[in-house]
Write a protein that holds these residues in place. Structure first.
Motif, short mmCIF file in Angstrom:
data_model
loop_
_atom_site.label_atom_id
_atom_site.label_comp_id
_atom_site.label_asym_id
_atom_site.label_seq_id
_atom_site.Cartn_x
_atom_site.Cartn_y
_atom_site.Cartn_z
N LEU A 33 83.36 83.25 61.04
CA LEU A 33 83.55 82.35 59.89
C LEU A 33 82.37 82.47 58.93
O LEU A 33 82.56 82.59 57.71
N VAL A 34 81.17 82.49 59.47
CA VAL A 34 79.97 82.63 58.63
C VAL A 34 80.00 83.99 57.92
O VAL A 34 79.77 84.09 56.71
N TYR A 35 80.32 85.03 58.65
CA TYR A 35 80.34 86.37 58.08
C TYR A 35 81.33 86.48 56.92
O TYR A 35 81.01 86.97 55.83
N PHE A 36 82.56 86.01 57.15
CA PHE A 36 83.59 86.15 56.10
C PHE A 36 83.25 85.31 54.87
O PHE A 36 83.55 85.70 53.74
N TRP A 37 82.61 84.16 55.10
CA TRP A 37 82.22 83.32 53.98
C TRP A 37 81.12 84.02 53.16
O TRP A 37 81.22 84.13 51.95
N LEU A 38 80.11 84.55 53.87
CA LEU A 38 78.97 85.13 53.15
C LEU A 38 79.29 86.46 52.48
O LEU A 38 78.61 86.85 51.53
N THR A 39 80.28 87.18 52.95
CA THR A 39 80.56 88.51 52.38
C THR A 39 81.75 88.50 51.42
O THR A 39 82.20 89.54 50.98
N ARG A 40 82.22 87.29 51.08
CA ARG A 40 83.48 87.23 50.32
C ARG A 40 83.40 87.89 48.95
O ARG A 40 84.40 88.35 48.42
N GLU A 41 82.20 87.95 48.36
CA GLU A 41 82.12 88.52 47.01
C GLU A 41 81.93 90.03 46.99
O GLU A 41 81.72 90.62 45.94
N GLN A 42 81.98 90.63 48.17
CA GLN A 42 81.80 92.09 48.20
C GLN A 42 83.06 92.84 47.78
O GLN A 42 83.02 94.06 47.65
N ALA A 43 84.15 92.12 47.61
CA ALA A 43 85.38 92.76 47.12
C ALA A 43 85.73 92.17 45.76
O ALA A 43 85.34 91.04 45.44
N ALA A 44 86.47 92.93 44.97
CA ALA A 44 86.91 92.45 43.66
C ALA A 44 87.80 91.22 43.87
O ALA A 44 88.46 91.10 44.91
N PRO A 45 87.83 90.30 42.87
CA PRO A 45 88.60 89.06 43.04
C PRO A 45 90.03 89.29 43.54
O PRO A 45 90.56 88.51 44.32
N ARG A 46 90.62 90.38 43.11
CA ARG A 46 92.00 90.68 43.50
C ARG A 46 92.20 90.79 45.02
O ARG A 46 93.28 90.47 45.53
N TYR A 47 91.17 91.26 45.71
CA TYR A 47 91.30 91.47 47.17
C TYR A 47 90.56 90.40 47.98
O TYR A 47 90.52 90.46 49.20
N ARG A 48 89.98 89.45 47.24
CA ARG A 48 89.10 88.49 47.92
C ARG A 48 89.85 87.53 48.84
O ARG A 48 89.28 86.93 49.74
N LEU A 49 91.13 87.41 48.60
CA LEU A 49 91.95 86.55 49.45
C LEU A 49 91.87 87.00 50.91
O LEU A 49 92.04 86.20 51.83
N SER A 50 91.57 88.30 51.12
CA SER A 50 91.46 88.81 52.49
C SER A 50 90.37 88.06 53.27
O SER A 50 90.58 87.66 54.41
N SER A 51 89.21 87.86 52.63
CA SER A 51 88.12 87.12 53.31
C SER A 51 88.53 85.68 53.52
O SER A 51 88.23 85.09 54.58
N ALA A 52 89.21 85.10 52.53
CA ALA A 52 89.63 83.71 52.67
C ALA A 52 90.59 83.57 53.85
O ALA A 52 90.47 82.64 54.65
N LEU A 53 91.50 84.52 53.99
CA LEU A 53 92.46 84.46 55.10
C LEU A 53 91.76 84.64 56.44
O LEU A 53 92.09 83.96 57.41
N SER A 54 90.77 85.54 56.49
CA SER A 54 89.99 85.68 57.73
C SER A 54 89.30 84.37 58.07
O SER A 54 89.25 83.96 59.24
N ALA A 55 88.77 83.69 57.06
CA ALA A 55 88.07 82.42 57.30
C ALA A 55 89.05 81.38 57.83
O ALA A 55 88.69 80.59 58.73
#
Ligand code: RET
Length: 281
Positions: A33-55
């Motif tokens: 959870l910490v990892y996906f939250w902290l790395t969420r901006e490493q992808a363009a906004p279009r793909y950022r939902l992937s980190s949100a879903l992991s969280a």
């Protein structure tokens, strides 16, 4: 009817391995959870939902696995050197309820990273969600019968096999769909490592999901205390691979794809404020 865990007695070592492994499970999800939250901006906004879903997957898994570990701790008591059933009931059903959230979300992540939109997204999304829920809930019914024969002499094991088989039909359908959608999506992925990573995700998903099937079969493979230990170890390994490692790999695909499309993530020093803020170029 109760899961096989409730009918066995454990040595203190066996009991301890299970509580330790269950704890590793929710600790890994909290770390994820910490990892996906902290790395969420490493992808363009279009793909950022992937980190949100992991969280989302991590949050629900932390709660569920924490609850399950407490359930294990409360369900048994140490008497004369052996750990035996106490007043509470231990239920693997908690896991199935957690999968009801996580399986549709994990499958949706594939469509997000592949960048599908509109009908191209909605079509497979509906199939993934419906088939995923049916796979889980039919298996949920079946697991109530897992102790038939061994612990309930007059109850037939047939419903266990039949519901398990129905669930497997949906499982095979999901694997077919995953293979098909990823194969199609591969063509649009850049050759900077994203494509290879996505191919690996395909195999990782198939192999780790098979772990849950082995865990379902454990009462007929070995209705023993060591069978219980093996089952909880398999569940935990499958959880860490299918949720955390899978999420990290999909996040990496999203980052590589974003880079190939011109997005860069950098940390820029804001000298005037003396702090580090995320910035985009
Ligand atoms: C059941 C019942 C027996 C037959 C089959 C099953 C498949 C379960 C799977 C579960 C995956 C869970 C995941 C959870 C992540 O959070 C229900 C055990 C085929 C594949 C990925």
């Amino acid at each position: 009817m109760l899961n096989m865990e409730n009918f066995l007695t454990y040595t203190p070592v066996q009991w301890t391995i299970v509580i330790n492994v269950l704890t590793l499970g929710y600790a890994a999800m909290a770390a994820g959870l910490v990892y996906f939250w902290l790395t969420r901006e490493q992808a363009a906004p279009r793909y950022r939902l992937s980190s949100a879903l992991s969280a989302v997957v991590m949050a629900s898994a932390v709660l569920e696995l924490f609850r399950l570990a407490q359930n294990w701790a409360n369900s048994f008591q140490l008497t004369a050197g052996v750990v035996e059933a106490g007043d509470a009931v231990f239920a693997n059903g908690f896991r199935y309820m957690n999968w009801s959230i996580d399986v549709p979300v994990l499958l949706t992540q594939i469509l997000v990273v592949l960048g599908f939109q509109g009908k191209r997204f909605k079509g497979p999304w509906v199939k993934f969600t419906v088939a995923g829920l049916l796979m889980i809930w039919t298996g949920y019914i079946g697991q109530f019968y897992e102790s038939a024969g061994a612990a309930y002499e007059n109850v037939s094991l047939a419903p266990y096999w039949i519901w398990g088989a129905i669930s497997t039909v949906f499982f095979i359908y999901i694997i077919y769909l995953v293979w098909k959608e990823i194969s199609r999506g591969l063509q649009v992925l850049p050759d900077n490592g994203a494509r290879g990573m996505m191919k690996a995700v395909r195999w990782l998903l198939i192999i780790s999901w098979c772990g849950y099937v082995v865990a379902y079969l454990m009462p007929v493979i070995s209705f023993t205390a060591w069978g219980v230990v093996a089952r909880q170890v398999i569940y935990t390994a499958a959880d860490i691979v299918s949720k955390v490692i899978y999420g990290v790999m999909l996040g990496r695909v999203a980052t590589l794809r974003s880079q190939a499309e011109g997005y860069t993530f950098d940390v820029v020093e804001e000298a005037s404020l003396g702090r580090v803020v995320p910035g985009r170029r």
